[in-house]
Scaffold this motif. Structure first.
Motif: not given
Length: 199
Positions: A40-43, A56-64, A109-114, A137-138
């Motif tokens: 889910p994107v954070r607009d 901080a905005a993507y903390r939950d997914n980053v921690e998961r 190589e793992v990237r998430f596009f903010v 996208d990740l």
């Protein structure tokens, strides 16, 4: 628009697949060990947000994801056009570094596009998969997978990077000229979702 195009590694004359459906993209890449997810994107996160705000905005997914994959380092990389006379030179140098086919021996190589976009080209089993990644996208490229990345002539993206190794990005270049044979970011980012029809 997220997009996957697959060609034989001999060249882009014949398309084997073209889809913008995230479920189809995930299904096509999973057999070669490539992870694809939509978060889910954070607009409310500006394209040029500071690293701390992004994380901080993507903390939950980053921690998961960090817990699932035992990543040791997470950071944010950002490259956007700037009112700086040196920016075109810096952008061209950054693009050139990743535009040659390479592998990573010791890390994925793992990237998430903010924000923004870029194209990962995955050279696997006689095929090239071009994945146009955009906001939300990740993509996870397994270690040892030959690939390259194109951010275009005017790079504009912010991405969260995940590493198992503290050293960060270390590439082993294959020396292959294959990247020059396939459409670049600027071409792929302007095409539609429907495959080209040959006369």
């Amino acid at each position: 628009m997220t997009l996957l195009i697959t060609w034989p590694d001999t060249g882009p004359e014949t398309e084997l697949r073209r889809t913008s459906d995230p479920t189809e993209i995930q299904a096509a890449l999973a057999p070669v060990g490539v992870r694809f997810e939509r978060w889910p994107v954070r607009d409310d996160v500006p394209a040029d947000a500071e690293a701390g705000e992004v994380l901080a905005a993507y903390r939950d997914n980053v921690e998961r994801l960090t817990a699932q994959e035992s990543f040791t380092t997470v950071d944010v990389v950002s490259l956007h056009p700037a009112d700086d006379p040196d920016w075109p030179v810096r952008a061209a140098a950054a693009r050139e570094k990743f535009l040659r086919e390479h592998t990573h021996d010791d890390d994925d190589e793992v990237r998430f596009f903010v924000s923004g976009s870029g194209v990962f080209y995955l050279h696997v089993n006689g095929e090239v998969h071009a994945v146009l990644c955009e906001k939300g996208d990740l993509l996870g490229v397994p270690r040892g997978t030959a690939h390259w990345f194109d951010m275009g002539i005017r790079p504009s993206f912010t991405a969260i990077r995940f590493f198992h190794e503290e050293e960060g990005w270390i590439g082993t270049f294959t020396g292959s000229p294959i990247a020059a044979r396939f459409p670049d970011f600027d071409t792929i980012s302007t095409i539609g979702t429907e495959p080209a029809v040959c006369p």
